[in-house]
Design a protein around this motif. Structure first.
Motif, PDB file in Angstrom:
ATOM      1  N   GLU A   1      47.947 -19.554  -8.270  1.00 27.41           N
ATOM      2  CA  GLU A   1      48.370 -20.452  -7.206  1.00 27.41           C
ATOM      3  C   GLU A   1      47.655 -20.122  -5.899  1.00 27.41           C
ATOM      4  O   GLU A   1      47.272 -18.974  -5.656  1.00 27.41           O
TER       5      GLU A   1
ATOM      6  N   CYS B   1      47.258 -24.962  -8.239  1.00 29.84           N
ATOM      7  CA  CYS B   1      47.417 -24.005  -9.336  1.00 29.84           C
ATOM      8  C   CYS B   1      46.245 -24.231 -10.284  1.00 29.84           C
ATOM      9  O   CYS B   1      46.176 -25.272 -10.949  1.00 29.84           O
TER      10      CYS B   1
ATOM     11  N   TRP C   1      56.552 -26.647 -11.530  1.00 30.45           N
ATOM     12  CA  TRP C   1      56.598 -25.858 -10.297  1.00 30.45           C
ATOM     13  C   TRP C   1      58.030 -25.364 -10.110  1.00 30.45           C
ATOM     14  O   TRP C   1      58.989 -26.139 -10.260  1.00 30.45           O
TER      15      TRP C   1
ATOM     16  N   ARG D   1      60.486 -22.382  -7.652  1.00 29.33           N
ATOM     17  CA  ARG D   1      60.494 -21.562  -6.451  1.00 29.33           C
ATOM     18  C   ARG D   1      61.640 -20.572  -6.527  1.00 29.33           C
ATOM     19  O   ARG D   1      62.638 -20.784  -7.239  1.00 29.33           O
TER      20      ARG D   1
ATOM     21  N   ILE E   1      53.900 -34.076  -7.312  1.00 30.10           N
ATOM     22  CA  ILE E   1      53.089 -33.288  -8.235  1.00 30.10           C
ATOM     23  C   ILE E   1      52.007 -34.181  -8.810  1.00 30.10           C
ATOM     24  O   ILE E   1      52.266 -35.329  -9.193  1.00 30.10           O
TER      25      ILE E   1
ATOM     26  N   ARG F   1      47.989 -33.784 -11.132  1.00 31.44           N
ATOM     27  CA  ARG F   1      47.117 -32.881 -11.859  1.00 31.44           C
ATOM     28  C   ARG F   1      45.760 -33.539 -12.058  1.00 31.44           C
ATOM     29  O   ARG F   1      45.658 -34.764 -12.119  1.00 31.44           O
TER      30      ARG F   1
ATOM     31  N   TYR G   1      48.678 -29.767  -8.686  1.00 31.92           N
ATOM     32  CA  TYR G   1      48.939 -29.701  -7.255  1.00 31.92           C
ATOM     33  C   TYR G   1      50.410 -29.970  -6.956  1.00 31.92           C
ATOM     34  O   TYR G   1      51.087 -30.684  -7.697  1.00 31.92           O
ATOM     35  N   LEU G   2      50.854 -29.418  -5.855  1.00 31.89           N
ATOM     36  CA  LEU G   2      52.179 -29.732  -5.334  1.00 31.89           C
ATOM     37  C   LEU G   2      52.010 -30.069  -3.856  1.00 31.89           C
ATOM     38  O   LEU G   2      51.783 -29.182  -3.036  1.00 31.89           O
TER      39      LEU G   2
ATOM     40  N   TYR H   1      56.589 -19.844  -4.429  1.00 33.02           N
ATOM     41  CA  TYR H   1      56.403 -20.965  -5.344  1.00 33.02           C
ATOM     42  C   TYR H   1      55.518 -20.539  -6.508  1.00 33.02           C
ATOM     43  O   TYR H   1      54.461 -19.919  -6.305  1.00 33.02           O
ATOM     44  N   TYR H   2      55.973 -20.900  -7.698  1.00 31.51           N
ATOM     45  CA  TYR H   2      55.271 -20.545  -8.923  1.00 31.51           C
ATOM     46  C   TYR H   2      54.895 -21.802  -9.704  1.00 31.51           C
ATOM     47  O   TYR H   2      55.705 -22.736  -9.781  1.00 31.51           O
ATOM     48  N   CYS H   3      53.736 -21.792 -10.309  1.00 38.69           N
ATOM     49  CA  CYS H   3      53.431 -22.817 -11.295  1.00 38.69           C
ATOM     50  C   CYS H   3      53.556 -22.197 -12.683  1.00 38.69           C
ATOM     51  O   CYS H   3      53.456 -20.972 -12.850  1.00 38.69           O
TER      52      CYS H   3
ATOM     53  N   TRP I   1      52.915 -18.140 -16.515  1.00 39.65           N
ATOM     54  CA  TRP I   1      53.294 -18.220 -15.102  1.00 39.65           C
ATOM     55  C   TRP I   1      52.186 -17.671 -14.216  1.00 39.65           C
ATOM     56  O   TRP I   1      51.474 -16.732 -14.601  1.00 39.65           O
TER      57      TRP I   1
END
Length: 122
Positions: free
Chosen positions: A6, A22, A36, A38, A70, A72, A80-81, A94-96, A112
């Motif tokens: 990310e 990401c 996504w 968080r 979101i 892609r 993307y976010l 924030y995690y993808c 992850w």
């Protein structure tokens, strides 16, 4: 095996915008649904949104619906976010994540990223 990285986090004032990216390794990115999430310290990881493998379908948590988007690009192996109208409550890491199905639960995702910090000041 998919590796996710990310980027794009940072400090922003309330009402501002950020776009997280990401990037995924490997040739099979398009075979994975992407999510996504968080997390803030002391709380469980929270679903933010997800996108289907083709990008045709997206899903959002009620707390971000209408503010976050979101998308892609399978040719670039990137999801993307886009986060608009940010609020202090959006502050989190924030995690993808990549999974075989579009899902809401963290346990449904297999891979992850390391996370990126987003801080929204009031």
């Amino acid at each position: 095996q998919v590796q996710l990285v990310e980027s794009g986090g940072g400090l922003v004032q309330a009402g501002g915008s950020l776009r997280l990216s990401c990037a995924a390794s490997g040739r099979t990115f398009s075979s994975y649904a992407m999510g996504w999430f968080r997390q803030v310290p002391g709380k469980e990881r929270e679903f933010v949104g997800a996108i289907s493998r083709s990008g045709a379908n997206t899903y959002y948590a009620d707390s971000v619906k209408g503010r976050f988007t979101i998308s892609r690009d399978n040719a670039k192996n990137t999801v993307y976010l886009q986060m608009n109208s940010l609020m202090p409550d959006d502050t989190a890491v924030y995690y993808c994540a990549a999974g075989r199905v579009t899902a809401w639960g963290p346990t449904d995702y297999d891979y992850w990223g390391q996370g990126t910090q987003v801080t929204v000041s009031s």
